[in-house]
Design an enzyme around this catalytic site. Structure first.
Site, PDB file in Angstrom:
ATOM      1  N   GLY A  31       6.585  16.622  -8.856  1.00 21.17           N
ATOM      2  CA  GLY A  31       6.939  17.576  -9.901  1.00 21.17           C
ATOM      3  C   GLY A  31       6.515  18.996  -9.579  1.00 21.17           C
ATOM      4  O   GLY A  31       6.162  19.323  -8.445  1.00 21.17           O
ATOM      5  N   HIS A  37      11.424  21.863  -2.702  1.00 19.26           N
ATOM      6  CA  HIS A  37      12.079  20.688  -3.302  1.00 19.26           C
ATOM      7  C   HIS A  37      13.580  20.933  -3.458  1.00 19.26           C
ATOM      8  O   HIS A  37      14.394  20.043  -3.208  1.00 19.26           O
ATOM      9  CB  HIS A  37      11.509  20.393  -4.695  1.00 19.26           C
ATOM     10  CG  HIS A  37      10.065  20.024  -4.693  1.00 19.26           C
ATOM     11  ND1 HIS A  37       9.116  20.742  -5.375  1.00 19.26           N
ATOM     12  CD2 HIS A  37       9.405  18.987  -4.117  1.00 19.26           C
ATOM     13  CE1 HIS A  37       7.941  20.184  -5.216  1.00 19.26           C
ATOM     14  NE2 HIS A  37       8.080  19.126  -4.451  1.00 19.26           N
TER      15      HIS A  37
END
Ligand code: PAF
Length: 282
Positions: A31, A37
């Site tokens: 996260g 990412h």
């Protein structure tokens, strides 16, 4: 974008997608999504019918003095970023769901590729990574899994895991994203003072110089390491944690540089510890 918390629901959906002949690209994360990412997600988007991203802060990979409790979490922000990036499924399991409280009766112990580089000081870290990644592979059932080469040791460990356990997942390593001046992008770069930020590109430049010296014929790892250390210490105020050269992905020491190799380094500025690496065939 579907948001799934239940492990059985995720597994069932993946089985259904596979039955329909859809390819599943998987980006495992803890996260607090950032540009790194998003690059993994973009690559997965191009190569698969469906993209699944997991968000799970894995307690097993944090040591007792590490920041599991204060690790940044912002699921709402992550949901928006994932949705905008074209993610199809966001898998966000609970810790209890993943580890049934503390009643796990088996976990993975990684025997090679761990006692070097950053793993030297993070005992058990890669056991935790290998255990959670195996679980996530069994739940998400991906065809391809995307990992950033910024953490080249993690990629090496997952590579070994996939081979040793015959896991039918294609590992897709993605090159490190860099600033224009070569500094590897990292959430830690914000902790650099302006002087340190000016000095920091020397890290990648030194790795590139090391690679050039090898391409020009130098085969002695000690000479390359000394050259890089000399570069960094003369041009920056950073303290060197390590500069190492290993075979890749085996991460074995070399007396003569040959085959696929990695030059990796970790340094400390006042408030930020930075890592970087370069890997190539000789
Ligand atoms: O790289 C990470 O964020 C984590 O180590 C991973 C692969 C998601 C496993 O928890």
């Amino acid at each position: 974008m579907k948001i799934i918390e239940s492990i059985t629901e995720m597994q069932k959906l993946s089985q259904e997608m596979r039955l329909k002949g859809q390819s599943i690209g998987f980006v495992p994360t803890m996260g607090f999504l950032h540009e790194g990412h998003l690059t993994l997600i973009n690559n997965a988007r191009k190569e698969n019918d469906v993209v699944v991203v997991s968000i799970f802060v894995n307690p097993l990979q944090f040591g007792p003095n590490e920041d599991f409790g204060s690790y940044p979490r912002d699921i709402e922000r992550d949901q928006k970023l994932a949705q905008n990036a074209g993610v199809d499924v966001l898998f966000n399991p609970s810790t209890d769901g993943m580890y049934r409280g503390t009643t796990m009766s088996a976990s993975i112990q990684v025997k090679e590729r761990v006692d070097v580089l950053c793993g030297k000081k993070r005992e058990g870290h890669f056991d935790g990574v290998a255990t959670v990644v195996s679980k996530l592979f069994n739940i998400v059932l991906p065809h391809r899994a995307y990992f950033g080469m910024k953490d080249a040791q993690q990629v090496a460990v997952i590579h070994g895991l996939i081979e040793d356990f015959n896991i039918p997942v294609q590992l897709v390593p993605i090159e490190t994203i860099r600033e224009e001046d070569g500094l590897a992008k990292s959430s830690r770069n914000v902790y650099l003072s302006s002087q340190e930020r000016n000095e920091a590109p020397v890290l990648y430049k030194s790795l590139v110089r090391g690679k050039q010296a090898i391409e020009e014929g130098e085969r002695d790892p000690e000479k390359i390491k000394s050259m890089i250390i000399e570069n960094i210490t003369s041009e920056t105020t950073a303290k060197i944690d390590y500069v190492d050269i290993y075979s890749y992905p085996e991460l074995k020491p070399l007396t003569v540089i040959s085959g696929k190799v990695i030059i990796a380094l970790a340094i400390k500025f006042t408030k930020a510890r930075l890592i970087d690496n370069i890997s190539f065939d000789v």
